[in-house]
Scaffold this active site. Sequence first.
Site, PDB file in Angstrom:
ATOM      1  N   VAL A 273      12.732  -1.421   1.480  1.00  0.00           N
ATOM      2  CA  VAL A 273      12.149  -1.271   2.822  1.00  0.00           C
ATOM      3  C   VAL A 273      11.121  -0.148   2.898  1.00  0.00           C
ATOM      4  O   VAL A 273      10.822   0.358   3.965  1.00  0.00           O
ATOM      5  CB  VAL A 273      13.250  -1.036   3.875  1.00  0.00           C
ATOM      6  N   GLY A 274      10.574   0.229   1.756  1.00  0.00           N
ATOM      7  CA  GLY A 274       9.534   1.247   1.785  1.00  0.00           C
ATOM      8  C   GLY A 274       9.956   2.531   1.107  1.00  0.00           C
ATOM      9  O   GLY A 274      11.009   2.608   0.472  1.00  0.00           O
ATOM     10  N   ASP A 314       1.421   9.258  -4.037  1.00  0.00           N
ATOM     11  CA  ASP A 314       2.305   8.781  -2.977  1.00  0.00           C
ATOM     12  C   ASP A 314       2.567   9.823  -1.899  1.00  0.00           C
ATOM     13  O   ASP A 314       2.724   9.478  -0.723  1.00  0.00           O
ATOM     14  CB  ASP A 314       3.648   8.333  -3.567  1.00  0.00           C
ATOM     15  N   HIS A 446     -15.843 -19.641 -21.487  1.00  0.00           N
ATOM     16  CA  HIS A 446     -15.124 -20.913 -21.321  1.00  0.00           C
ATOM     17  C   HIS A 446     -14.386 -21.249 -22.614  1.00  0.00           C
ATOM     18  O   HIS A 446     -14.925 -21.092 -23.700  1.00  0.00           O
ATOM     19  CB  HIS A 446     -16.122 -22.020 -21.002  1.00  0.00           C
TER      20      HIS A 446
END
Length: 467
Positions: A273-274, A314, A446
């Site tokens: 939840v975070g 963070d 390709h």
Amino acid sequence: MAEFDLIVIGSGPGGYVAAIRASQLGLKTAIVERENLGGICLNWGCIPTKALLKSGEKYESLSHLKDYGLSAEKIGFDFDAIIQRSRNVAKQLNGGVGFLMKKNKVEVIEGTAKLEKGKDAPKVVIALKAGGSRTVEAKSVMLAVGARARAIPQIGLEADGDRIWAYREAMAPKFMPKSIVVIGSGAIGIEFGSFYRALGAEVTVVEALDRIMPVEDEEVSRAAQKAFEKRGMKFRTGCKVTRVAKDKSGVKVSIEAGGKAETLEAEVCISAVGITANTDGIGLEALGVNMDRGHVTIDGHCATNVKGLYAIGDCAGAPWLAHKASHEGIHAAEHIAGFKTPTVQSPIAGCTYAQPQVASVGVTEQQAKAEKREVKIGRFPFKVNGKAIASGDTEGFVKTIFDAKTGALIGAHLIGAEVTEMIQGYVTAMTMEATEEDVHGIVYPHPTMSEAMHEAALDAYGRVIHV
């Protein structure tokens, strides 16, 4: 006189990278780490989870061998060996960070740091892991303290290592559960749900918002849910979790949706939840550091309002991604060393390593509409891509968003096999301010999955070839 030019607190992907760059620039640098070099990402997050997911992907692919003209007998897995492989990967990289610290002459101080007022920058008082304490001073201090899993104890959602898991418990569990309720459908919740489902667990994901992976483009969210459901995962969206109760045999997760209550039962509940920034208890309040909902407030060079104090990763706010932390760490180190670099503005991609993978950068279609931007949108499905057909990886698509007035590429959203490797092509284009002419003019090899990226850009302007 200060003992160091820079002290970095925290050795995650932001901290240790910042320390290396600072040392390269001639700054006498120390790094403080309270647990393991490499931080959460390397030891308990980004890297070991990918090891788990690769094991799950390999095992799940065995059930499709017939599609490739192959067969095998007595297919199975050793759960303990899967977990041990993941831990060995983390251990190897942890040792690698230690080698890099020695190579770059960065002093590693093992212990828990706390900041106090200093002359030119905050003092760092360290409770040493080996016992005792040490006070060190530097011309600059950089916070790279990261974050931890968020708990909601008032409803019983708090990891206990037994029946309720956060990322650490889910990464090194004591047993392989037969059933799991995952609360939260962001990258962490979806990745763990995907891993355990690959090994046969019954997985139900609960999301408070009206769709899974809510930070992604709505079209990708819908496609992802459909793909995950095809693999057997179940979802409850628009649900509020009211209570998580546990006993010796499992958990009961009480949810409410549309005025109706329901109880989900499973052996284990995974909380995704975070996160909560690790900014408490390190002296920021006494220093008067500006904060925003637990995160340190920084300027375009990662500097705080306190002289000599920087913050990255963070603990400094969203997006909570390792590569964002590393980028900020390098930028801040260069700024401290006197580089006249522009502020941090690079586009940051988000990746989810489930099956199928999801990757995105820039604005979603919904964000563009909310901003009332005139856009051109292109799409291309992997089901008509030659390499995808040959590989059996036809699930998913590529979606591009261009500004209709300037032609600038402003968003890209991919779902499918290995799209986390492909997204960087669009990140590079956006960083270099590419227009549709630039992207259209790129020659893609390709056969590759990346040809879908070209076709999606062509489609935005009515030039698609293979649809």
